[in-house]
Design an enzyme around this catalytic site. Structure first.
Site, PDB file in Angstrom:
ATOM      1  N   LYS A  13       0.751  -1.057  -0.007  1.00 57.54           N
ATOM      2  CA  LYS A  13      -0.215  -0.030  -0.087  1.00 57.54           C
ATOM      3  C   LYS A  13       0.890   1.482  -0.020  1.00 57.54           C
ATOM      4  O   LYS A  13       0.556   2.035  -0.724  1.00 57.54           O
ATOM      5  CB  LYS A  13      -1.041   0.464   1.346  1.00 57.54           C
ATOM      6  CG  LYS A  13      -2.087  -1.176   1.185  1.00 57.54           C
ATOM      7  CD  LYS A  13      -2.541  -0.880   2.521  1.00 57.54           C
ATOM      8  CE  LYS A  13      -2.041  -1.311   3.487  1.00 57.54           C
ATOM      9  NZ  LYS A  13      -1.667  -2.273   4.131  1.00 57.54           N
ATOM     10  N   ARG A  88      -9.964   0.766   8.783  1.00 54.19           N
ATOM     11  CA  ARG A  88      -9.374  -1.336   9.169  1.00 54.19           C
ATOM     12  C   ARG A  88     -10.568  -1.722  10.174  1.00 54.19           C
ATOM     13  O   ARG A  88     -10.313  -3.110  10.047  1.00 54.19           O
ATOM     14  CB  ARG A  88      -8.145  -0.581   9.533  1.00 54.19           C
ATOM     15  CG  ARG A  88      -7.077  -0.888   9.385  1.00 54.19           C
ATOM     16  CD  ARG A  88      -5.451  -0.602  10.115  1.00 54.19           C
ATOM     17  NE  ARG A  88      -4.527  -1.708   9.407  1.00 54.19           N
ATOM     18  CZ  ARG A  88      -3.607  -0.695   9.268  1.00 54.19           C
ATOM     19  NH1 ARG A  88      -3.172   0.970   8.887  1.00 54.19           N
ATOM     20  NH2 ARG A  88      -1.958  -0.943   8.589  1.00 54.19           N
ATOM     21  N   ARG A 127      11.634  -5.191   5.049  1.00 52.81           N
ATOM     22  CA  ARG A 127      11.266  -3.813   4.460  1.00 52.81           C
ATOM     23  C   ARG A 127      12.480  -2.809   5.541  1.00 52.81           C
ATOM     24  O   ARG A 127      12.552  -3.860   6.713  1.00 52.81           O
ATOM     25  CB  ARG A 127       9.550  -3.541   4.863  1.00 52.81           C
ATOM     26  CG  ARG A 127       9.261  -1.884   5.434  1.00 52.81           C
ATOM     27  CD  ARG A 127       8.248  -2.290   4.580  1.00 52.81           C
ATOM     28  NE  ARG A 127       7.416  -2.232   6.285  1.00 52.81           N
ATOM     29  CZ  ARG A 127       5.897  -2.834   6.257  1.00 52.81           C
ATOM     30  NH1 ARG A 127       5.161  -1.895   5.417  1.00 52.81           N
ATOM     31  NH2 ARG A 127       5.311  -2.947   7.712  1.00 52.81           N
ATOM     32  N   ARG A 160      10.993  -1.053  11.383  1.00 56.97           N
ATOM     33  CA  ARG A 160      10.296  -0.857  12.169  1.00 56.97           C
ATOM     34  C   ARG A 160      10.135  -1.773  13.359  1.00 56.97           C
ATOM     35  O   ARG A 160      10.210  -3.174  12.727  1.00 56.97           O
ATOM     36  CB  ARG A 160       9.281  -0.781  11.453  1.00 56.97           C
ATOM     37  CG  ARG A 160       8.849   0.669  10.778  1.00 56.97           C
ATOM     38  CD  ARG A 160       7.401   0.364   9.440  1.00 56.97           C
ATOM     39  NE  ARG A 160       6.233  -0.539  10.275  1.00 56.97           N
ATOM     40  CZ  ARG A 160       4.714  -0.012   9.570  1.00 56.97           C
ATOM     41  NH1 ARG A 160       5.056   0.697   7.815  1.00 56.97           N
ATOM     42  NH2 ARG A 160       3.890  -0.670   9.757  1.00 56.97           N
ATOM     43  N   ARG A 171      -0.667  -8.607  13.834  1.00 58.38           N
ATOM     44  CA  ARG A 171      -1.051  -7.734  12.494  1.00 58.38           C
ATOM     45  C   ARG A 171      -2.420  -8.886  11.847  1.00 58.38           C
ATOM     46  O   ARG A 171      -3.316  -7.884  11.191  1.00 58.38           O
ATOM     47  CB  ARG A 171      -0.159  -6.968  11.861  1.00 58.38           C
ATOM     48  CG  ARG A 171       0.430  -6.190  12.790  1.00 58.38           C
ATOM     49  CD  ARG A 171       2.075  -5.788  12.480  1.00 58.38           C
ATOM     50  NE  ARG A 171       1.898  -5.148  11.863  1.00 58.38           N
ATOM     51  CZ  ARG A 171       2.569  -4.394  10.775  1.00 58.38           C
ATOM     52  NH1 ARG A 171       3.879  -5.422  11.448  1.00 58.38           N
ATOM     53  NH2 ARG A 171       3.251  -3.701   9.809  1.00 58.38           N
TER      54      ARG A 171
HETATM   55  P1  ADP Z   1       1.867  -1.985   3.066  1.00 58.82           P
HETATM   56  O1  ADP Z   1       2.301  -0.627   2.968  1.00 58.82           O
HETATM   57  O2  ADP Z   1       1.205  -2.713   2.488  1.00 58.82           O
HETATM   58  O3  ADP Z   1       2.904  -2.219   4.420  1.00 58.82           O
HETATM   59  P2  ADP Z   1       4.691  -1.768   1.605  1.00 58.82           P
HETATM   60  O4  ADP Z   1       4.860  -0.393   0.333  1.00 58.82           O
HETATM   61  O5  ADP Z   1       6.057  -1.119   2.458  1.00 58.82           O
HETATM   62  O6  ADP Z   1       3.240  -2.327   2.288  1.00 58.82           O
HETATM   63  O7  ADP Z   1       5.882  -2.808   1.010  1.00 58.82           O
HETATM   64  C1  ADP Z   1       6.498  -4.036   1.868  1.00 58.82           C
HETATM   65  C2  ADP Z   1       7.662  -3.977   1.579  1.00 58.82           C
HETATM   66  O8  ADP Z   1       7.034  -5.116   0.694  1.00 58.82           O
HETATM   67  C3  ADP Z   1       8.605  -2.994   1.118  1.00 58.82           C
HETATM   68  O9  ADP Z   1       9.992  -3.015   1.916  1.00 58.82           O
HETATM   69  C4  ADP Z   1       8.517  -2.619  -0.376  1.00 58.82           C
HETATM   70  O10 ADP Z   1       9.517  -1.673  -0.947  1.00 58.82           O
HETATM   71  C5  ADP Z   1       7.897  -4.033  -0.790  1.00 58.82           C
HETATM   72  N1  ADP Z   1       7.360  -4.288  -1.878  1.00 58.82           N
HETATM   73  C6  ADP Z   1       5.958  -3.546  -1.874  1.00 58.82           C
HETATM   74  N2  ADP Z   1       5.506  -3.703  -3.447  1.00 58.82           N
HETATM   75  C7  ADP Z   1       6.081  -4.840  -4.263  1.00 58.82           C
HETATM   76  C8  ADP Z   1       5.999  -5.585  -4.873  1.00 58.82           C
HETATM   77  N3  ADP Z   1       4.868  -5.489  -5.917  1.00 58.82           N
HETATM   78  N4  ADP Z   1       6.756  -6.590  -4.940  1.00 58.82           N
HETATM   79  C9  ADP Z   1       7.518  -7.214  -4.354  1.00 58.82           C
HETATM   80  N5  ADP Z   1       7.972  -6.172  -3.046  1.00 58.82           N
HETATM   81  C10 ADP Z   1       7.540  -4.938  -2.957  1.00 58.82           C
HETATM   82  P1  AMP Z   2       0.565   0.929   8.498  1.00 60.66           P
HETATM   83  O1  AMP Z   2       1.637   2.146   8.720  1.00 60.66           O
HETATM   84  O2  AMP Z   2      -0.832   0.514   7.965  1.00 60.66           O
HETATM   85  O3  AMP Z   2       1.401  -0.330   8.317  1.00 60.66           O
HETATM   86  O4  AMP Z   2      -0.021   0.638  10.413  1.00 60.66           O
HETATM   87  C1  AMP Z   2       0.846   0.119  11.176  1.00 60.66           C
HETATM   88  C2  AMP Z   2       0.094   0.023  12.589  1.00 60.66           C
HETATM   89  O5  AMP Z   2      -0.498   1.454  12.929  1.00 60.66           O
HETATM   90  C3  AMP Z   2      -0.564  -0.629  11.989  1.00 60.66           C
HETATM   91  O6  AMP Z   2      -0.714  -2.076  12.661  1.00 60.66           O
HETATM   92  C4  AMP Z   2      -2.106  -0.170  13.912  1.00 60.66           C
HETATM   93  O7  AMP Z   2      -1.477  -0.737  14.758  1.00 60.66           O
HETATM   94  C5  AMP Z   2      -1.498   1.427  13.615  1.00 60.66           C
HETATM   95  N1  AMP Z   2      -2.673   1.939  12.635  1.00 60.66           N
HETATM   96  C6  AMP Z   2      -2.995   2.090  11.218  1.00 60.66           C
HETATM   97  N2  AMP Z   2      -4.229   2.739  10.569  1.00 60.66           N
HETATM   98  C7  AMP Z   2      -5.149   1.782  11.415  1.00 60.66           C
HETATM   99  C8  AMP Z   2      -6.227   2.529  11.393  1.00 60.66           C
HETATM  100  N3  AMP Z   2      -7.345   2.565  10.701  1.00 60.66           N
HETATM  101  N4  AMP Z   2      -7.129   2.050  12.798  1.00 60.66           N
HETATM  102  C9  AMP Z   2      -6.608   1.056  13.707  1.00 60.66           C
HETATM  103  N5  AMP Z   2      -4.977   1.516  13.629  1.00 60.66           N
HETATM  104  C10 AMP Z   2      -4.098   1.790  12.866  1.00 60.66           C
END
Ligand code: ADP
Ligand code: AMP
Length: 216
Positions: A13, A88, A127, A160, A171
């Site tokens: 995302k 969410r 990541r 993270r 999660r």
């Molecule tokens: P989210 O925001 O859904 O938690 P991220 O965008 O941070 O996910 O992506 C998680 C990890 O996977 C990051 O290290 C990112 O660079 C990598 N990533 C995201 N999309 C892809 C993809 N299509 N193929 C390979 N790696 C990806």
């Molecule tokens: P994310 O960066 O989207 O992976 O979110 C990291 C963390 O923030 C999640 O695991 C939750 O603990 C909190 N969080 C983010 N968005 C929400 C949401 N819409 N509702 C509740 N918790 C959230």
């Protein structure tokens, strides 16, 4: 455009949000980023959210909804928004229905990025993020130019605190039990489009562009 990006943790995302912003220039509202910023600045909100986030639990609805309500009422959202990681839960989605009506910007499209657990575990464990500017990397698929250094601002990259396997399992449970029901919620309204998140970053973006270009 008024867009929601949905999908399990690690689906891509944040990565796709960066690309959407670069092309469509709409405000990116990531509740996760907003909570991390609040934690960094040790605000009241940050202190309230920290223990939930580090353990992988969702922050309570009333806190999260309040945060989004404030953000959506800012003038830049009058031209649309890209919500990443919100809603969410069903109560959050119901609150968004109301908030988006209030600003006359109802949700137009929900892009649901899918991926299986093995891939999510691999992506989350590889990541790395910049603690200073928030840029995000992957050790194999989105490497920084210099190992462990942010391309954007030169800071050292970190993992993270919630990107541990223990926290990820919490999660993923939260996603299955609380967030996945939103796929039906938005599908029943005819708003949900699925994108296969197992493809390359660029191919996922191509699919998303096709969907967004139909909405425009
Ligand atoms: P989210 O925001 O859904 O938690 P991220 O965008 O941070 O996910 O992506 C998680 C990890 O996977 C990051 O290290 C990112 O660079 C990598 N990533 C995201 N999309 C892809 C993809 N299509 N193929 C390979 N790696 C990806
Ligand atoms: P994310 O960066 O989207 O992976 O979110 C990291 C963390 O923030 C999640 O695991 C939750 O603990 C909190 N969080 C983010 N968005 C929400 C949401 N819409 N509702 C509740 N918790 C959230």
């Amino acid at each position: 455009m008024n867009i929601i990006l949905m999908g399990p943790p690690g689906a891509g995302k944040g990565t796709q949000s960066e690309k959407i912003l670069a092309k469509y220039n709409i405000p990116h509202i990531s509740t996760g980023d907003m909570f991390r910023e609040a934690i960094k600045n040790q605000t009241k909100l940050g202190m309230e959210a920290q223990s939930y986030i580090n353990s992988g639990k969702l922050v309570p609805d009333e806190v999260t909804i309040g945060l989004v309500k404030e953000r959506l009422s800012q003038p830049d959202c009058a031209n649309g928004y890209l919500l990443d990681g919100f809603p969410r839960t069903i109560p959050q989605a119901e609150a968004l229905e109301k908030l988006s009506q209030e600003i006359a910007r109802p949700v137009e499209i929900v892009v649901n990025i899918t991926a299986n657990k093995d891939v999510l575990v691999e992506r989350i464990s590889q990541r790395r993020v910049c603690p200073s500017c928030g840029n995000s990397y992957h050790l194999t698929f989105k490497k920084p130019q210099v190992e462990n250094v942010c391309d954007g601002c030169g800071a050292s990259l970190i993992q993270r605190k919630d990107d541990t396997i223990e926290s990820l399992n919490v999660r993923l449970d939260a996603y299955e039990n609380q967030t996945k029901p939103l796929v039906d919620f938005y599908s029943e309204k005819g708003l949900c489009k699925e994108v296969d998140g197992l493809q390359s970053i660029d191919d996922v973006f191509k699919n998303i562009q096709d969907i967004l270009d139909e909405v425009k």
